[in-house]
Design a protein around this motif. Structure first.
Motif, PDB file in Angstrom:
ATOM      1  N   TRP A 129       0.902  -1.341  -0.010  1.00 28.51           N
ATOM      2  CA  TRP A 129       0.018   0.008   0.100  1.00 28.51           C
ATOM      3  C   TRP A 129       0.808   1.039  -0.093  1.00 28.51           C
ATOM      4  CZ3 TRP A 129      -4.416  -1.371  -1.512  1.00 28.51           C
ATOM      5  CH2 TRP A 129      -4.814  -2.710  -1.218  1.00 28.51           C
ATOM      6  N   LEU A 130       2.185   1.224   0.101  1.00 34.51           N
ATOM      7  CA  LEU A 130       3.095   2.349   0.139  1.00 34.51           C
ATOM      8  C   LEU A 130       3.606   2.608  -1.271  1.00 34.51           C
ATOM      9  CD1 LEU A 130       4.833   1.592   3.570  1.00 34.51           C
ATOM     10  CD2 LEU A 130       3.255   3.447   3.088  1.00 34.51           C
ATOM     11  N   ILE A 131       3.371   1.619  -2.203  1.00 38.79           N
ATOM     12  CA  ILE A 131       3.711   1.919  -3.389  1.00 38.79           C
ATOM     13  C   ILE A 131       2.909   3.026  -3.976  1.00 38.79           C
ATOM     14  CG2 ILE A 131       3.628   1.247  -5.980  1.00 38.79           C
ATOM     15  CD1 ILE A 131       3.935  -1.586  -4.567  1.00 38.79           C
ATOM     16  N   PRO A 132       3.716   4.100  -4.211  1.00 41.81           N
ATOM     17  CA  PRO A 132       2.926   5.570  -4.654  1.00 41.81           C
ATOM     18  C   PRO A 132       1.628   5.278  -5.353  1.00 41.81           C
ATOM     19  CG  PRO A 132       5.286   5.928  -4.686  1.00 41.81           C
ATOM     20  CD  PRO A 132       5.027   4.233  -4.588  1.00 41.81           C
ATOM     21  N   TYR A 133       1.676   4.264  -6.539  1.00 35.66           N
ATOM     22  CA  TYR A 133       0.541   4.580  -7.308  1.00 35.66           C
ATOM     23  C   TYR A 133      -0.468   3.608  -6.887  1.00 35.66           C
ATOM     24  CZ  TYR A 133      -2.562   2.982 -11.260  1.00 35.66           C
ATOM     25  OH  TYR A 133      -3.444   2.677 -12.181  1.00 35.66           O
ATOM     26  N   VAL A 134      -0.118   2.704  -6.168  1.00 37.03           N
ATOM     27  CA  VAL A 134      -1.252   1.667  -5.392  1.00 37.03           C
ATOM     28  C   VAL A 134      -1.815   2.562  -4.226  1.00 37.03           C
ATOM     29  CG1 VAL A 134      -1.435  -0.239  -3.803  1.00 37.03           C
ATOM     30  CG2 VAL A 134       0.054  -0.523  -5.871  1.00 37.03           C
ATOM     31  N   GLN A 135      -0.912   3.473  -3.537  1.00 35.67           N
ATOM     32  CA  GLN A 135      -1.728   4.424  -2.544  1.00 35.67           C
ATOM     33  C   GLN A 135      -2.686   5.470  -3.344  1.00 35.67           C
ATOM     34  OE1 GLN A 135      -0.219   5.249   1.318  1.00 35.67           O
ATOM     35  NE2 GLN A 135      -2.593   5.146   0.853  1.00 35.67           N
ATOM     36  N   PHE A 136      -2.185   5.827  -4.294  1.00 35.08           N
ATOM     37  CA  PHE A 136      -3.044   6.912  -4.966  1.00 35.08           C
ATOM     38  C   PHE A 136      -4.447   6.384  -5.341  1.00 35.08           C
ATOM     39  CE2 PHE A 136      -4.818   9.169  -8.531  1.00 35.08           C
ATOM     40  CZ  PHE A 136      -4.654  10.505  -8.277  1.00 35.08           C
ATOM     41  N   ILE A 137      -4.456   5.111  -5.948  1.00 33.52           N
ATOM     42  CA  ILE A 137      -5.738   4.393  -6.311  1.00 33.52           C
ATOM     43  C   ILE A 137      -6.463   4.058  -5.155  1.00 33.52           C
ATOM     44  CG2 ILE A 137      -6.613   2.416  -7.470  1.00 33.52           C
ATOM     45  CD1 ILE A 137      -5.427   4.395  -9.355  1.00 33.52           C
ATOM     46  N   SER A 138      -5.707   3.742  -3.911  1.00 35.93           N
ATOM     47  CA  SER A 138      -6.423   3.224  -2.842  1.00 35.93           C
ATOM     48  C   SER A 138      -7.397   4.206  -2.098  1.00 35.93           C
ATOM     49  CB  SER A 138      -5.715   2.445  -1.979  1.00 35.93           C
ATOM     50  OG  SER A 138      -4.771   3.277  -1.211  1.00 35.93           O
ATOM     51  N   MET A 139      -6.718   5.510  -2.134  1.00 34.92           N
ATOM     52  CA  MET A 139      -7.270   6.590  -1.559  1.00 34.92           C
ATOM     53  C   MET A 139      -8.463   7.115  -2.258  1.00 34.92           C
ATOM     54  SD  MET A 139      -5.546   6.862   1.025  1.00 34.92           S
ATOM     55  CE  MET A 139      -6.002   8.536   1.946  1.00 34.92           C
ATOM     56  N   ILE A 140      -8.509   7.047  -3.577  1.00 36.27           N
ATOM     57  CA  ILE A 140      -9.615   7.677  -4.318  1.00 36.27           C
ATOM     58  C   ILE A 140     -10.752   6.295  -4.636  1.00 36.27           C
ATOM     59  CG2 ILE A 140      -8.266   9.388  -5.313  1.00 36.27           C
ATOM     60  CD1 ILE A 140      -8.122   7.915  -8.028  1.00 36.27           C
ATOM     61  N   ASN A 141     -10.687   5.141  -4.257  1.00 38.25           N
ATOM     62  CA  ASN A 141     -11.541   4.161  -4.449  1.00 38.25           C
ATOM     63  C   ASN A 141     -12.025   3.718  -3.004  1.00 38.25           C
ATOM     64  OD1 ASN A 141     -12.382   1.243  -4.691  1.00 38.25           O
ATOM     65  ND2 ASN A 141     -12.034   1.729  -7.247  1.00 38.25           N
ATOM     66  N   ALA A 142     -13.097   3.865  -2.963  1.00 38.01           N
ATOM     67  CA  ALA A 142     -13.764   3.550  -1.571  1.00 38.01           C
ATOM     68  C   ALA A 142     -13.599   2.083  -1.174  1.00 38.01           C
ATOM     69  CB  ALA A 142     -14.968   3.993  -1.268  1.00 38.01           C
ATOM     70  N   PRO A 143     -14.189   1.065  -2.334  1.00 33.49           N
ATOM     71  CA  PRO A 143     -13.929  -0.333  -1.762  1.00 33.49           C
ATOM     72  C   PRO A 143     -12.646  -0.534  -1.642  1.00 33.49           C
ATOM     73  CG  PRO A 143     -15.455   0.169  -3.371  1.00 33.49           C
ATOM     74  CD  PRO A 143     -14.777   1.568  -3.475  1.00 33.49           C
ATOM     75  N   LEU A 144     -11.559  -0.186  -2.595  1.00 36.04           N
ATOM     76  CA  LEU A 144     -10.460  -0.525  -2.211  1.00 36.04           C
ATOM     77  C   LEU A 144      -9.572  -0.045  -0.799  1.00 36.04           C
ATOM     78  CD1 LEU A 144      -7.800  -1.857  -3.404  1.00 36.04           C
ATOM     79  CD2 LEU A 144      -7.405  -0.014  -4.794  1.00 36.04           C
ATOM     80  N   TYR A 145      -9.936   1.087  -0.560  1.00 36.53           N
ATOM     81  CA  TYR A 145      -9.557   1.834   0.790  1.00 36.53           C
ATOM     82  C   TYR A 145     -10.295   0.955   2.011  1.00 36.53           C
ATOM     83  CZ  TYR A 145      -9.168   5.396   4.512  1.00 36.53           C
ATOM     84  OH  TYR A 145      -8.756   5.921   5.601  1.00 36.53           O
ATOM     85  N   HIS A 146     -11.278   0.465   1.839  1.00 31.25           N
ATOM     86  CA  HIS A 146     -11.748  -0.430   2.868  1.00 31.25           C
ATOM     87  C   HIS A 146     -11.123  -1.681   3.060  1.00 31.25           C
ATOM     88  CE1 HIS A 146     -14.789   2.566   4.193  1.00 31.25           C
ATOM     89  NE2 HIS A 146     -15.288   2.675   3.038  1.00 31.25           N
ATOM     90  N   PHE A 147     -10.960  -2.380   1.695  1.00 33.61           N
ATOM     91  CA  PHE A 147     -10.013  -3.520   1.703  1.00 33.61           C
ATOM     92  C   PHE A 147      -8.549  -3.430   2.311  1.00 33.61           C
ATOM     93  CE2 PHE A 147      -6.982  -6.386  -0.493  1.00 33.61           C
ATOM     94  CZ  PHE A 147      -7.565  -7.563  -0.091  1.00 33.61           C
TER      95      PHE A 147
END
Length: 266
Positions: A129-147
């Motif tokens: 989750w600390l990979i910058p691109y993965v972090q970016f996507i997870s912060m703007i995608n609610a289901p992914l953020y909760h996952f």
């Protein structure tokens, strides 16, 4: 809704269990401390700040991945939670025992609780989750953020259950000595990643500028604080886990005077 149900059920079952079964006060305090910290990290204003400051995000995951799961597992809550279940009926104690003893569940548990897999998931659930691109996507995608939050919490529980197991092998999945060594191995990549983030002179996580910084910290300062949290406090908590595992190793030693009196908490 899902987290609320989880905390309500776990709290009720634990309370029911402690009314029937004697649980040491220290273990009860550890359970409720982990329960409250998990609840605050997921169901309070903390989650809002975690979406708007990188260092708050790292603090949230420090609690979910390291501190709260360690407290849950050092309380050995299994006996109280099982006792809190109804004796019969859907998901009663008798049905749970039948499910656990079924061949398919035994195979699934051996795979899912494999020590190498659990340790790998413990590390990867932080670092990926600390990979910058993965972090970016997870912060703007609610289901992914909760996952993301679910994954760090569950892998934390799985890992600390493995490391803080007080039983001797082969009842425990790995030997007592490896339980002491494992936190040293798992903390190393996290310390490395934390140091790289701390000393980076590039804003790796501009998503927090897009979301709006809650405290108005400069991006590099926020990033450095987050890296330090992954580097120092996380390593310290894993060192505490290793010391608890060392205590069990000494107790399980053939020459230990305390071995005959090992408690049976699970």
């Amino acid at each position: 809704m899902g987290w609320g149900l989880f905390f309500a059920l776990s709290g009720i079952l634990y309370l029911r269990g402690t009314r029937v079964r004697h649980i040491a006060t220290a273990r009860q305090c550890a359970f409720w401390a982990g329960w409250v910290l998990s609840l605050l990290a997921l169901q309070s204003r903390v989650d809002y700040y975690a979406e708007h400051e990188f260092f708050a995000h790292r603090l949230q995951h420090l609690v979910l991945h390291h501190l709260a799961p360690l407290l849950w597992m050092v309380s050995y809550p299994g006996s109280a939670l099982r006792t809190g279940l109804p004796r019969h009926g859907f998901l009663g104690r008798s049905m749970i025992r039948r499910i656990q003893r079924s061949p398919s569940m035994q195979i699934a548990l051996r795979v899912l609780l494999n020590p190498a897999l659990v340790s790998f998931l413990f590390i990867i659930s932080v670092c990926i989750w600390l990979i910058p691109y993965v972090q970016f996507i997870s912060m703007i995608n609610a289901p992914l953020y909760h996952f993301m939050n679910v994954s760090v919490f569950i892998t934390g529980l799985m890992y600390w259950k493995l490391i803080l197991d007080h039983r001797p092998a082969p009842r425990a999945p790995i030997g007592a000595g490896l339980r002491v060594l494992s936190p040293v191995l798992t903390m190393s990549p996290q310390i490395l990643v934390g140091a790289l983030i701390t000393f980076s002179q590039t804003d790796l996580y501009p998503i927090f500028d897009l979301c709006g910084r809650a405290f108005g910290l400069a991006p590099l300062l926020d990033q450095s604080l987050g890296g330090l949290i992954l580097w120092v406090p996380a390593g310290f908590i894993e060192a505490i886990g290793a010391l608890i595992a060392l205590k069990h190793w000494i107790r399980l030693s053939p020459n230990s005077a305390t071995r005959p009196y090992a408690h049976a908490a699970v």
